[in-house]
Enzyme design. Structure first.
Site, PDB file in Angstrom:
ATOM      1  N   CYS A 381      -6.357  -3.769  -0.639  1.00 37.27           N
ATOM      2  CA  CYS A 381      -5.368  -4.131   0.374  1.00 37.27           C
ATOM      3  C   CYS A 381      -4.764  -2.874   1.005  1.00 37.27           C
ATOM      4  O   CYS A 381      -5.450  -2.203   1.766  1.00 37.27           O
ATOM      5  CB  CYS A 381      -4.331  -5.081  -0.193  1.00 37.27           C
ATOM      6  SG  CYS A 381      -3.655  -6.159   1.087  1.00 37.27           S
ATOM      7  N   HIS A 507      -7.575  -9.320  -2.368  1.00 38.39           N
ATOM      8  CA  HIS A 507      -7.201  -8.947  -3.740  1.00 38.39           C
ATOM      9  C   HIS A 507      -8.200  -9.542  -4.730  1.00 38.39           C
ATOM     10  O   HIS A 507      -7.988 -10.667  -5.217  1.00 38.39           O
ATOM     11  CB  HIS A 507      -5.809  -9.496  -4.067  1.00 38.39           C
ATOM     12  CG  HIS A 507      -4.701  -8.823  -3.325  1.00 38.39           C
ATOM     13  ND1 HIS A 507      -3.957  -7.806  -3.874  1.00 38.39           N
ATOM     14  CD2 HIS A 507      -4.221  -9.014  -2.076  1.00 38.39           C
ATOM     15  CE1 HIS A 507      -3.044  -7.403  -2.994  1.00 38.39           C
ATOM     16  NE2 HIS A 507      -3.194  -8.124  -1.888  1.00 38.39           N
ATOM     17  N   GLU A 509      -8.614  -8.828  -7.756  1.00 38.60           N
ATOM     18  CA  GLU A 509      -8.067  -8.888  -9.121  1.00 38.60           C
ATOM     19  C   GLU A 509      -7.561 -10.278  -9.511  1.00 38.60           C
ATOM     20  O   GLU A 509      -7.583 -10.647 -10.681  1.00 38.60           O
ATOM     21  CB  GLU A 509      -6.952  -7.841  -9.302  1.00 38.60           C
ATOM     22  CG  GLU A 509      -5.640  -8.079  -8.547  1.00 38.60           C
ATOM     23  CD  GLU A 509      -5.643  -7.565  -7.114  1.00 38.60           C
ATOM     24  OE1 GLU A 509      -6.736  -7.381  -6.541  1.00 38.60           O
ATOM     25  OE2 GLU A 509      -4.533  -7.359  -6.553  1.00 38.60           O
TER      26      GLU A 509
HETATM   27  N1  GLN Z   1       1.390  -3.623   3.525  1.00 40.09           N
HETATM   28  C1  GLN Z   1       0.061  -3.992   3.885  1.00 40.09           C
HETATM   29  C2  GLN Z   1       0.027  -5.214   4.778  1.00 40.09           C
HETATM   30  O1  GLN Z   1       0.964  -5.933   4.880  1.00 40.09           O
HETATM   31  C3  GLN Z   1      -0.787  -4.217   2.639  1.00 40.09           C
HETATM   32  C4  GLN Z   1      -0.341  -5.361   1.785  1.00 40.09           C
HETATM   33  C5  GLN Z   1      -0.899  -5.324   0.387  1.00 40.09           C
HETATM   34  O2  GLN Z   1      -1.337  -4.286  -0.099  1.00 40.09           O
HETATM   35  N2  GLN Z   1      -0.860  -6.457  -0.301  1.00 40.09           N
HETATM   36  O3  GLN Z   1      -0.967  -5.474   5.423  1.00 40.09           O
END
Ligand code: GLN
Length: 530
Positions: A381, A507, A509
């Site tokens: 992410c 994600h 995970e």
């Molecule tokens: N801050 C980034 C976004 O909003 C990544 C979010 C995250 O890592 N879950 O896109």
């Protein structure tokens, strides 16, 4: 057969592991052929933990349907392999919001809206939502907080009423602590007695007591607790300190599953089939290799902030016959001067998800080091977004390239807001959340890992790779290897010339379980080993 209910409460102290006991019981019942769902009721006023800082509450766990939930739901999924949803996690905030919405609609017209019966009715309705689906034999509902807290009172009162109304047997498991006083060399049961007394005062008699302890509890002690707390001696169960994945085995030894089934009036069926679980435990303990992975993030003081990542490494290590040692690296403490010293002994680097500006420069330093030194890299992410920014700045020479999250006016917005986010003003529950499809490019590292073309992964972000720059990146060697077929959004970037350099907007995970370790983590560890 109608659904039966098990409730899990906790006393004496927090963090005794209610979630692990609830997950372990679910695992054992499942291993006997029962269909089981876990649910968590959280006594805070946030609608969900999505707006909570990870320092406050640990990781926010995201489900397929896009619910931002308590990290215990991660345990439920990792133990049972059953996907959870919004219905599996309810907070006080959500209960009150529902009741207040109903009040505004006029559903209670003419009545004074009160904690009893309106809030408790709404709690009971939510507990029964899963059961009413008709899909589960047993629903295990864990009540967050500690008995005696002001916050959890309405939940316990709802459980009291529900048990009465259900008529048929439900089971209440109360988890407490038996401390060991080293000065006198004794285990003490008084806190348990008091905690059960606190439950009795509000009209709830526990059926099973699970006592968390550092030392074995002898039968005298168990009999004493049974006598004082009105439970059968065999329903006094010890939960000795072990690693979380051993708890189902320990609970089986203590016959927690049998006692619960007996009290619910359900047949024991066959012995629980725990073969694959035991195989996993065996591999966990009998490894022949070790790797050191640097986990770069800004919440590393609190390991729970990265709970699912840590567990995914444990699962992926076991299948690779290897122990994964995590080196926690604070992104705020990493800079160009100390990068080599901090990172040179690592076999792989993971840059973690996150929000906001803090610690960004350290993440960029770690990514550059991984890229230039051919060290396997997984960016998740924000970690993927930072990999894009690092590549833009240092390979494409786009000076000041950034995410508009960090620099709204950057000349090179390589990470930018998604169209769907442009006019969103609320913070809670408004990101791109939950499962989305992703199509993989054949021949890529991701494709190799998953072994299939179409996958689904869970998301939690507002910003995305800016497709406008895709061609520039591809010409310079960072390619998109996964896209969302509906929107065309980039889901995965890779550097094919690198040993293993993968950044994912989703994600992975959240979907790693004991029985099904996540393919990307498995493949990442494999690369770190080679
Ligand atoms: N801050 C980034 C976004 O909003 C990544 C979010 C995250 O890592 N879950 O896109």
């Amino acid at each position: 057969m109608s659904t039966k209910y098990v409730f899990v409460t906790g006393g004496v102290a927090s963090s005794l592991g209610k979630g692990i006991i609830a997950s372990s019981l679910a695992k054992l019942l499942q291993a006997r052929g029962y269909k089981v769902a876990n649910q968590k009721l959280d006594p805070y006023i946030n609608i969900d933990p999505g707006t909570l800082n990870p320092y406050e509450h640990g990781e926010c766990y995201v489900t397929d349907d896009g619910a931002e939930t308590d990290l215990d739901l991660g345990h439920y999924e990792r133990f049972t392999g059953c996907p959870t949803s919004q219905a599996n996690n309810i907070t006080t905030g959500r209960i009150y919001q529902n009741v207040i919405n109903k009040e505004r609609r006029g559903d209670y017209l003419g009545k004074t809206v009160q904690i009893v019966p309106h809030i408790t009715d709404e709690i009971k309705r939510n507990i029964k939502l899963l059961g009413n689906k008709g899909e589960y034999d047993v629903v295990i509902t864990e009540i967050g907080g500690t008995v005696g807290d002001i916050e959890s009172l309405p939940f316990i009162e709802a459980v009291r009423q529900l048990r009465w109304e259900l008529g048929e047997k439900s089971v209440l498991i109360h988890l407490t602590l038996v401390p060991f006083l080293s000065a006198s060399g004794e285990l003490k049961t008084k806190p348990t007695q008091h905690s059960v007394k606190a439950l009795l005062e509000i009209g709830v008699q526990p059926d099973v007591l699970v006592l968390r302890t550092e030392h074995e509890l002898n039968s005298d002690l168990r009999r004493k607790v049974a006598l004082f707390c009105n439970v059968a001696p065999k329903a006094v169960i010890q939960s000795i300190d072990v690693s979380i994945y051993e708890v189902p085995i320990k609970m089986r030894e203590e016959k927690l599953d049998e006692i619960v089934l007996e009290q619910l009036g359900l047949p024991l069926n066959s012995e629980p089939d725990l073969e694959s679980w035991k195989k996993f435990l065996y591999k966990l303990k009998n490894y022949s290799k070790e790797v050191r992975i640097g986990l770069v993030g800004k919440y590393v003081e609190l390991h729970d902030a990265y709970k699912s990542i840590v567990e995914a490494f444990i699962h992926a290590g076991a299948v690779n016959d290897c122990k994964v040692n995590i080196e926690w690296i604070h992104s705020e403490e990493l800079n160009e001067q100390n990068a080599a010293d901090c990172l040179k002994n690592l076999h792989g680097i993971l840059v973690a998800p996150g929000f906001g500006h803090r610690g960004i420069s350290g993440k960029l330093v770690a990514i550059r080091y991984a890229r230039e030194n051919n060290i396997p890299f997984l960016g998740i992410c924000l970690g993927m977004q930072m990999a894009v920014i690092e590549f833009a700045r240092n390979v494409l020479h786009m000076e000041g390239a950034d995410s508009t999250e960090m620099a709204a006016k950057t000349q090179y917005p390589v990470i930018d807001l998604m169209d769907s986010q442009l006019n969103v003003t609320e913070k809670g529950g408004t990101m791109r959340l939950g499962a989305y499809k992703c199509e993989l490019t054949e021949g890529s590292k991701a494709y190799e890992a998953y072994g299939q073309k179409e996958i689904q992964e869970r998301h939690r972000h507002r910003y995305e790779f800016n497709s406008k720059y895709r061609e520039d990146f591809e010409k310079a060697g960072m390619i998109t290897t996964g896209i969302n077929p509906e929107s065309g959004l980039t889901e995965i970037v890779e550097i094919p010339a690198h040993k293993w350099f993968v950044g994912v907007q989703f994600h992975p995970e959240y979907k790693s379980t004991v029985i099904k370790p996540h393919p990307l983590f498995v493949s990442f560890i494999k690369a770190c080993l080679s």
